[in-house]
Design a protein around this motif. Structure first.
Motif, short mmCIF file in Angstrom:
data_model
loop_
_atom_site.label_atom_id
_atom_site.label_comp_id
_atom_site.label_asym_id
_atom_site.label_seq_id
_atom_site.Cartn_x
_atom_site.Cartn_y
_atom_site.Cartn_z
N GLN A 30 106.19 9.81 -20.84
CA GLN A 30 107.50 9.79 -20.19
C GLN A 30 108.54 9.16 -21.12
OE1 GLN A 30 108.43 11.24 -17.33
NE2 GLN A 30 106.33 11.96 -17.02
N VAL A 31 109.66 9.83 -21.26
CA VAL A 31 110.78 9.30 -22.04
C VAL A 31 111.88 8.99 -21.01
CG1 VAL A 31 112.46 9.80 -23.87
CG2 VAL A 31 110.14 10.79 -23.98
N ASP A 32 112.24 7.73 -20.89
CA ASP A 32 113.19 7.32 -19.85
C ASP A 32 114.62 7.55 -20.35
OD1 ASP A 32 114.78 6.02 -17.99
OD2 ASP A 32 113.24 4.52 -17.54
N LEU A 33 115.20 8.67 -19.92
CA LEU A 33 116.55 9.01 -20.37
C LEU A 33 117.58 8.03 -19.82
CD1 LEU A 33 116.54 12.93 -20.00
CD2 LEU A 33 115.87 11.56 -21.97
N GLY A 34 117.31 7.51 -18.63
CA GLY A 34 118.23 6.54 -18.01
C GLY A 34 118.37 5.28 -18.86
N LYS A 35 117.27 4.91 -19.52
CA LYS A 35 117.30 3.72 -20.37
C LYS A 35 117.68 4.06 -21.81
CE LYS A 35 113.88 0.85 -17.97
NZ LYS A 35 112.42 0.66 -17.89
#
Ligand code: GSH
Length: 209
Positions: A30-35
């Motif tokens: 998972q790549v957290d785009l929000g962060k």
């Protein structure tokens, strides 16, 4: 293989559904785009364009576009065919998938990215920062309305978006339909053909996560 995903974002969802339709189980990161994890140096080494989905092949090659991931997986696992079987099917499916991207996904992304607070300075994906242009949100909204009218007419003519069978064009259109709700767009009560098709696709286990 490794699949770089973001559970909440529309484009990686397209690849995720494709992978599930092929019956593959691929290690997923998972790549957290929000962060902003897509902008880190580590992720830039995977994809200098700072976007997901990315499929890392066993030889270290990175496929950084849905179109490339789909082409690779279709060649690896030909059944069920999602990019078409006959030459005519392949041509039609590629045509419709591109129409969904250009006439549906792109304007809805414009509507979302040009007016959402969390997207200030990030109106376009990628390594560079671009300011929001509110007029593009308005135009994106109008083009989104036009897209869903067009899709409803199309789905009166055919069972699935590109013809008689389920294909990558349905995956893209289904994801776009859900994404459109983020900006209060999508099917209206008048879009009865789209509703029929949406309910049909929604029964597929691949779309459930
Ligand atoms: N054309 C690319 C689009 C990929 C894309 O735009 N992904 C979005 C998520 S839906 C992203 O990575 N956004 C990063 C950002 O917002 O900075 C594809 O189909 O793979």
């Amino acid at each position: 293989m490794k699949f770089y995903d973001c559970q909440t974002a529309p484009n990686p969802r397209r690849a995720r559904i494709f992978i599930a339709e092929k019956g593959l189980d691929i290690e997923t990161i998972q790549v957290d785009l929000g962060k902003g994890e897509q902008l880190t140096d580590d992720f830039r080494r995977i994809n200098p364009r700072c976007t997901v989905p990315v499929l890392e092949l066993d030889d270290g090659t990175f496929l950084t576009q849905n179109a490339g991931i789909a082409a690779f997986l279709e060649a690896l696992v030909p059944n069920p065919p999602l990019l078409g079987d006959t030459p005519a099917e392949r041509g039609l499916i590629a045509t419709w998938n591109m129409r969904v991207e250009l006439e549906g996904l792109s304007p809805i992304a414009d509507a979302f990215r040009n007016r959402t607070k969390s997207m200030v300075g990030r109106a376009i994906t990628g390594p560079s920062n671009y300011d929001q242009i509110p007029e593009l949100a308005v135009r994106g909204h109008a083009r989104g309305v036009e897209f869903f009218d067009m899709l409803n007419v199309r789905l009166c003519e055919t069972e699935y978006v590109a013809g008689d069978s389920f294909s990558v064009a349905d995956i893209s259109a289904f994801v776009v339909t859900d994404f459109a709700a983020w900006v209060k767009l999508g099917m209206t009560d008048a879009h009865t053909n789209t509703k029929r098709w949406y309910d049909l696709v929604n029964q597929r286990p691949s779309v459930s996560d």
